[in-house]
Enzyme design. Sequence first.
Site, PDB file in Angstrom:
ATOM      1  N   TYR A 106       0.843  -1.193   0.000  1.00 28.70           N
ATOM      2  CA  TYR A 106       0.000   0.000   0.000  1.00 28.70           C
ATOM      3  C   TYR A 106       0.880   1.245   0.000  1.00 28.70           C
ATOM      4  O   TYR A 106       1.417   1.652   1.025  1.00 28.70           O
ATOM      5  CB  TYR A 106      -0.927   0.017   1.213  1.00 28.70           C
ATOM      6  CG  TYR A 106      -1.898  -1.144   1.289  1.00 28.70           C
ATOM      7  CD1 TYR A 106      -2.206  -1.905   0.162  1.00 28.70           C
ATOM      8  CD2 TYR A 106      -2.501  -1.485   2.502  1.00 28.70           C
ATOM      9  CE1 TYR A 106      -3.089  -2.962   0.242  1.00 28.70           C
ATOM     10  CE2 TYR A 106      -3.394  -2.538   2.587  1.00 28.70           C
ATOM     11  CZ  TYR A 106      -3.688  -3.278   1.465  1.00 28.70           C
ATOM     12  OH  TYR A 106      -4.567  -4.336   1.558  1.00 28.70           O
ATOM     13  N   SER A 251     -13.044  -5.091   2.112  1.00 25.01           N
ATOM     14  CA  SER A 251     -14.046  -4.481   1.233  1.00 25.01           C
ATOM     15  C   SER A 251     -15.464  -4.912   1.598  1.00 25.01           C
ATOM     16  O   SER A 251     -16.252  -5.296   0.735  1.00 25.01           O
ATOM     17  CB  SER A 251     -13.767  -4.800  -0.236  1.00 25.01           C
ATOM     18  OG  SER A 251     -12.604  -4.146  -0.674  1.00 25.01           O
ATOM     19  N   LEU A 253     -17.857  -3.148   2.287  1.00 23.47           N
ATOM     20  CA  LEU A 253     -18.802  -2.224   1.657  1.00 23.47           C
ATOM     21  C   LEU A 253     -18.600  -2.208   0.144  1.00 23.47           C
ATOM     22  O   LEU A 253     -19.040  -1.277  -0.530  1.00 23.47           O
ATOM     23  CB  LEU A 253     -18.649  -0.818   2.241  1.00 23.47           C
ATOM     24  CG  LEU A 253     -18.908  -0.698   3.743  1.00 23.47           C
ATOM     25  CD1 LEU A 253     -18.720   0.734   4.220  1.00 23.47           C
ATOM     26  CD2 LEU A 253     -20.316  -1.197   4.094  1.00 23.47           C
ATOM     27  N   ARG A 255     -15.900  -1.836  -1.974  1.00 23.87           N
ATOM     28  CA  ARG A 255     -15.131  -0.672  -2.439  1.00 23.87           C
ATOM     29  C   ARG A 255     -15.851   0.646  -2.166  1.00 23.87           C
ATOM     30  O   ARG A 255     -15.616   1.641  -2.837  1.00 23.87           O
ATOM     31  CB  ARG A 255     -14.834  -0.792  -3.939  1.00 23.87           C
ATOM     32  CG  ARG A 255     -14.299  -2.140  -4.392  1.00 23.87           C
ATOM     33  CD  ARG A 255     -12.945  -2.454  -3.812  1.00 23.87           C
ATOM     34  NE  ARG A 255     -12.417  -3.713  -4.364  1.00 23.87           N
ATOM     35  CZ  ARG A 255     -11.240  -4.220  -4.054  1.00 23.87           C
ATOM     36  NH1 ARG A 255     -10.455  -3.598  -3.198  1.00 23.87           N
ATOM     37  NH2 ARG A 255     -10.826  -5.362  -4.588  1.00 23.87           N
ATOM     38  N   ALA A 259     -22.093   1.895   0.760  1.00 25.25           N
ATOM     39  CA  ALA A 259     -22.409   3.032   1.637  1.00 25.25           C
ATOM     40  C   ALA A 259     -23.541   3.864   1.058  1.00 25.25           C
ATOM     41  O   ALA A 259     -24.139   4.695   1.757  1.00 25.25           O
ATOM     42  CB  ALA A 259     -21.177   3.896   1.849  1.00 25.25           C
TER      43      ALA A 259
END
Length: 382
Positions: A106, A251, A253, A255, A259
């Site tokens: 990351y 993930s 949600l 990506r 929401a």
Amino acid sequence: MAINTIKINIKSMGAEMNRREFLKITSFMLAGAAAGFNGADIMAKEHKYSMPLRVLGKDFKVSALGLGCMGMSANHGPARDKKEMINLIAEAYDLGINFFDTAEIYGPHINEELVGSALKRYRKQVAIGTKFGLYYPNGKQLEDARPESIRKALEGSLKRLQTDYVDIYYQHRIDNKVPIEDVAGTMKDLVKEGKILHWGMSEPNIETIKRAHKEFPVTAVENQYAMSFRRHEEQTFKVIEELGIGLVAYSPLDRGYLAGQMDGNTKFDKKLDMRAGFPRMSHENMTKNRVIIDFLKELGNEKGGATPAQIALAWILAQKPWIVPIPETTNISHLRENIKAVNITWTKKEMEEINKRLSKIKLYGERYQPESDAAKSVYNLI
């Protein structure tokens, strides 16, 4: 509690602690010493709010919700302000989250540096998960799980995380060039050396899980799992439940889509946001898939106005007691919203009806481009 024990605990909290924090924690520790508590007990009480705990594997206890930290530094738009993200992680800790997820890739590296800086004052009270073995030299995906590479990667992660151990160390993607038994054997040695406490794998197939666990017990599998992505229920759930392995749901949600704020007009930076290349996040498919958002809103209304994100996270928590979702966020208000998911429950009959209706919702778009290295690696086809 001995005075020298108090000194050790204070020293371990990190050099960035200011005088007010120092005096506050010292007073708690001295009071606790008189009452018979140890330093870890006192520090655990520093959370402003409690969070239910879950057990992954045999004995890895973590908060029911973790926090995915990747998007703070990479892959979901430009890197956020470091000070703001450190404050967000501190807020997560105050809200009861003690499980934080990162990886060497990351950034690369800058997310581990951020997480290390944010958590060093809480190190003994939190669990950090990081990952090795996934690289992109010249833009081409490469998996590398050779024992010498694992050790080199871990030393780098420990330095960036400002710690001498990792709570759970995951193989980020399976490297079919290296027998999984060799990987598991390396993990066993690293546990013996105290450099990691637990190990896991991300997106392995069921045969790899069985072989790895036989060599050295796996604590958790980290897979994508969400109301809109349920493939792992078919086989993986059965295997890991039989073996006593937990699931860390990344993930949860999907990506961010679940929401409820994204639609066909949402645009992603093609250079900085990986979602720009995901078929499911295309204009056409995000428009078609709004049907699941409508379903989440319906369920939320039945729960007194719960948000789609809260419903999506609560649904995962209701599936199995050994699943821990690690939603990402870079927004404190969204963090506070997500936390409330732990308070939402359904009866067994209600869950059966929800899952029955959910199974009838047709969703459009693959999570990765078909035939891409990313797609092949999550299906172990490389």
